[in-house]
Design an enzyme around this catalytic site. Structure first.
Site, PDB file in Angstrom:
ATOM      1  N   GLY A 128       0.832  -1.191   0.000  1.00 35.40           N
ATOM      2  CA  GLY A 128       0.000   0.000   0.000  1.00 35.40           C
ATOM      3  C   GLY A 128       0.868   1.244   0.000  1.00 35.40           C
ATOM      4  O   GLY A 128       1.963   1.251   0.555  1.00 35.40           O
ATOM      5  N   CYS A 129       0.380   2.317  -0.614  1.00 32.32           N
ATOM      6  CA  CYS A 129       1.195   3.530  -0.747  1.00 32.32           C
ATOM      7  C   CYS A 129       1.495   4.165   0.606  1.00 32.32           C
ATOM      8  O   CYS A 129       2.651   4.553   0.879  1.00 32.32           O
ATOM      9  CB  CYS A 129       0.516   4.531  -1.676  1.00 32.32           C
ATOM     10  SG  CYS A 129      -1.194   4.935  -1.234  1.00 32.32           S
ATOM     11  N   ASN A 130       0.507   4.264   1.485  1.00 28.69           N
ATOM     12  CA  ASN A 130       0.765   4.805   2.816  1.00 28.69           C
ATOM     13  C   ASN A 130       1.734   3.923   3.598  1.00 28.69           C
ATOM     14  O   ASN A 130       2.572   4.411   4.365  1.00 28.69           O
ATOM     15  CB  ASN A 130      -0.543   4.917   3.606  1.00 28.69           C
ATOM     16  CG  ASN A 130      -1.514   5.901   3.006  1.00 28.69           C
ATOM     17  OD1 ASN A 130      -1.147   7.001   2.625  1.00 28.69           O
ATOM     18  ND2 ASN A 130      -2.784   5.512   2.926  1.00 28.69           N
ATOM     19  N   VAL A 131       1.577   2.631   3.416  1.00 29.12           N
ATOM     20  CA  VAL A 131       2.449   1.663   4.090  1.00 29.12           C
ATOM     21  C   VAL A 131       3.901   1.887   3.697  1.00 29.12           C
ATOM     22  O   VAL A 131       4.809   1.852   4.536  1.00 29.12           O
ATOM     23  CB  VAL A 131       2.009   0.230   3.740  1.00 29.12           C
ATOM     24  CG1 VAL A 131       2.936  -0.789   4.399  1.00 29.12           C
ATOM     25  CG2 VAL A 131       0.568  -0.004   4.160  1.00 29.12           C
ATOM     26  N   THR A 132       4.125   2.116   2.412  1.00 26.49           N
ATOM     27  CA  THR A 132       5.480   2.356   1.929  1.00 26.49           C
ATOM     28  C   THR A 132       6.092   3.568   2.616  1.00 26.49           C
ATOM     29  O   THR A 132       7.234   3.515   3.099  1.00 26.49           O
ATOM     30  CB  THR A 132       5.467   2.563   0.407  1.00 26.49           C
ATOM     31  OG1 THR A 132       5.026   1.345  -0.217  1.00 26.49           O
ATOM     32  CG2 THR A 132       6.847   2.929  -0.114  1.00 26.49           C
TER      33      THR A 132
END
Length: 391
Positions: free
Chosen positions: A193-197
């Protein structure tokens, strides 16, 4: 696979933001031939009608997403809604590299998936974050004690504080195992996920080095609207978005929380507690993640800085900025970079990290291409750039 052969890649969900960004990167990839493009509601339309910026592919017709239309490719990229990828992937041959941009195969825990997504877990695939640090032998003492422990010292701890009996010994992160070691030869990959990255890359050096306490993390993010997708919803209208900031997924409900916890456990945290609050802000793309964690007893600012420097010294796409320079989303626009800064708030006894990424590149499509390169034995950086677009 030899880099002298063109790799034929199909993209399912080519009409969406993520699928379109994959196509933009693949169009410049030296070893790729773009094959079938598929969509759902836009099937039958030309790509130029829904992705007018992709001029070289504008004439291509979007096909329905079926096993037949996706057959005959070396790689299939799935840019489908959450919960839709599992069924499609199950019908594709085992020898085809399938890269899922959605969430279906990221989580290791079926219970976490069912709690946050409300459906049956489709299974876990190799994780497409090459830079993710893996702790070889996580030690609870390193995370919770200020004393230098002999296990950390014997595994390569080397810093000026290590000679001080009251200091906090940290491991040498330059040699730490990474997720990229698990990707060569993979035929199924789940893109993070982008936020996770953004949060993971910001915090993982401190977790792996034991200089932060992962039980007390607070992350607040500013997110561009492309992260919410193309679906027509009232709160995504320009009249609602312009001049306004909107928090969402507040109070521990956001679906990226278990994925962040999973990653930080991989980096060595025995337990992860995080308060996570994303906020939509009036920009098209980008994430600025401010994540803080309590400074571990015995750790000092010099050791904190050294941990982040060692973790990212050799990474092609994750860059620790010079002290005093702070990341902005504009610096990463269109690039596969994550720009990171770290500081210690001495009064609050907290480590503060700020990470900027382009949510559609490093946060999604760039990670997919980077992982594809590794899986196929290509140069990891092929088709990817670190230079952004400015102003």
């Amino acid at each position: 696979m030899s880099s002298s052969q063109l790799i034929r890649v199909a993209v399912a969900g080519a009409s969406g933001y993520a699928g379109g960004e994959v196509l933009r990167l693949l169009a410049a990839h030296p070893f790729v031939e773009i094959g079938t493009l598929t969509a759902h509601a836009s099937a039958g339309s030309s790509l130029g009608e829904v992705q007018p910026h992709l001029r070289g592919l504008a004439h291509r017709i979007l096909e329905p997403t079926t096993p037949d239309t996706l057959a005959g490719h070396d790689v299939v990229v799935l840019g489908l809604p959450h919960g839709a990828s599992g069924q499609v992937a199950a019908q594709l041959p085992d020898d085809v590299l399938v890269i899922d941009l959605g969430a279906d195969h990221r989580l290791e825990s079926a219970a976490d998936w069912e709690q946050f997504y409300g459906s049956t877990h489709a299974g876990t695939w190799p994780y497409g974050m090459p830079e993710l640090i893996h702790a070889e032998a996580p030690s609870a003492g390193a995370a919770n004690s200020g004393a230098a422990n002999s296990g950390a010292a014997n595994s390569g701890a080397a810093n000026s504080g290590a000679t001080n009996p009251g200091a906090h010994a940290i491991p040498d992160l330059t040699a730490a195992p990474r997720q990229r070691d698990k990707l060569p030869g993979a035929r199924r990959i789940a893109v993070p996920g982008c936020n996770v990255t953004a949060v993971t890359l910001g915090l993982q050096p401190g977790v792996a080095a034991g200089v932060v306490e992962a039980t007390d993390i607070v992350a607040v993010l500013a997110n561009g609207y492309s992260g919410a997708g193309k679906a027509l919803k009232p709160h995504l209208l320009a009249s609602e978005a312009l001049g306004s900031a909107q928090p969402y997924g507040v109070g521990g409900t956001h679906r990226h929380i278990p994925e962040i916890q999973q990653n930080l456990r991989a980096a060595g945290a025995p337990e992860v507690g995080i308060s996570f609050t994303p906020t939509l802000v009036p920009m098209a793309r980008g994430i600025l993640a401010t994540a803080t964690a309590r400074l571990a007893p015995g750790a000092d600012p010099e050791q904190v800085r050294a941990a982040w420097e060692a973790a990212y010294a050799d990474e092609p796409f994750v860059h620790l900025l010079p002290e005093g320079q702070w990341p902005s989303t504009a610096m990463t626009l269109g690039a596969n970079t994550a720009l990171v800064q770290v500081a210690v708030d001495a009064a609050a006894r907290r480590v503060v990290t700020v990470t900027a990424i382009d949510n559609l590149v490093k946060g999604t499509a760039g990670a997919a291409v980077q992982s594809m390169n590794l899986a196929l034995g290509l140069r990891e950086t092929a088709g990817l750039i670190t230079e952004g677009v400015a102003p």
